[in-house]
Motif scaffolding. Sequence first.
Motif, short mmCIF file in Angstrom:
data_model
loop_
_atom_site.label_atom_id
_atom_site.label_comp_id
_atom_site.label_asym_id
_atom_site.label_seq_id
_atom_site.Cartn_x
_atom_site.Cartn_y
_atom_site.Cartn_z
N LEU A 71 0.87 -1.17 0.00
CA LEU A 71 0.00 0.00 0.00
C LEU A 71 0.91 1.22 0.00
O LEU A 71 1.67 1.43 0.94
N ALA A 72 0.85 2.00 -1.08
CA ALA A 72 1.69 3.19 -1.19
C ALA A 72 0.90 4.41 -0.74
O ALA A 72 -0.27 4.58 -1.12
N ALA A 73 1.53 5.26 0.06
CA ALA A 73 0.85 6.43 0.62
C ALA A 73 1.74 7.65 0.47
O ALA A 73 2.83 7.72 1.04
N GLY A 74 1.27 8.62 -0.32
CA GLY A 74 2.06 9.83 -0.55
C GLY A 74 1.46 10.65 -1.66
O GLY A 74 0.28 10.48 -2.03
N SER A 75 2.25 11.54 -2.22
CA SER A 75 1.77 12.35 -3.34
C SER A 75 1.66 11.48 -4.59
O SER A 75 2.42 10.53 -4.76
#
Length: 499
Positions: free
Chosen positions: A167-171
């Motif tokens: 799960l990638a979380a960022g801009s």
Amino acid sequence: MRQGGIVGPFPSARGRLADGAISQPATDWEQRYRRTVIISDTVATACVVGAIGDFFGARDAANWHEKWGILAFGTQLLVLGALAVSRAWAPAVLGQGAEEFRRLGRSLFTATVVLALGGIALTSRNIKLWIFVAIPAIALVTMTERYLLRLWLHKQRNEGRCLRPVLAAGSPATVRDLINRTRKFPHLGWRVEAVCTTDGRGIDGEQGGLDGDQLDGVPVIGLLEDVAKHVRHDGYRVVAVTPDPHWSPHRLQRLAWNLEGSDAEMIVAPVLMEVAGPRLHVDAVLGIPLLRVSMPTFSGGRRAIKGVVDRLGATILLVVLAPLMLLVGLLVLMDSRGGAIYRQRRVGKDGREFTIVKFRTMVTGAHGARADLADRNEGAGLLFKLRRDPRVTRVGAVLRRYSLDELPQLFNVLTGSMSLVGPRPPLPEESAAYGPDIRRRLLVKPGLTGLWQISGRSDLSWEEAVRLDLRYVEDWSLALDTVILWKTLRAVLHGQGAY
């Protein structure tokens, strides 16, 4: 919301957290692979210890139990205990870069030290056998066994199996970069399956959700505040936090707390994306964790060792490869008119020019005909390349495919103008067009091979080739050189990106 975050042929049993949320502590393939590694290490250690004990014990059968049996059993137990204590079987490191072998080596070194101290304490005269014969033999066998298992694992990952759901979380921009990198290097074992952004939207600005926005084919499932909730309910194994103004120290700390008990690994990408390896250090100053970035090393003891290794390695390779180089030279002479060796000016360390030597792969006068082919250039950036260059001879095409034309550059390494590993040596007209950033490639000696060689060679974009060269300049280490040299052989045999 998508349920059952793990996708692929290795479903795993689900457990429940204390609050009743569904958790997925590990996929079946991770558990099976870890068990396989543990069993393989145990069997390999037992076989080595047994073989040494049988060989030397047969010469003194009367005292086998007293002199050899106890030491053999103790050595095996000590090695396996050191592997467990050093977390050499941790799922997070198995199949993940050099850290797996670093922990394996640390474990064996620890076992050697403890064994030596035990021998001194017990005044054993037979301890040298186990220190200088058994432990090195165990290291050789276990590292070979680990490497073979890793080859199998990488093959599975290249086929879309044995991947850890991320799960990638960022801009959106930094997440997209992460998605592209994981797809380009599947052997690393990551597959981004969902994305959370600041506003729950992707780059196109559409609302996220089951039927909503996607980022390079990956669904945007929610806000950054919802990361822990999605991890607990969907069972992602990795939470990759990429740069975004939302991530304040307090919010990162809160996310780490909320992930406790989920068995998800939280990984934070630093703002300095291209600085890695031995230059990054985490220090606690006044109770504050700080990321310390040490200066790159362009001189000193390690560089002196690199110079010695370069010259020694070039000498050995020239002696071993002399018959092959003689054969290649004869084939070049027989194939077309002209000499066997081609000399060309290149730019080396600190912008100093030198003459590089290669086997000739083109017809005589090829450089003068380059202007006529300028409109057909397929090279990236400042490079001039043609996949089907009419100037290349028949023998030259084979030499280029397997990089045999570069063997004479070992003489450049021997004389000190090049290194075994380093950035690609540019032409003078190329370096003249360099900007300040790209000129950092010239802070070290150019190399016979490098990150560009093992990452696609001529198939790389100009930006990617420059990024790899600058990464080598910034993060150089003797360990990185060793890895590059090892991987160069496979890259040369495959011939990918060579033309």
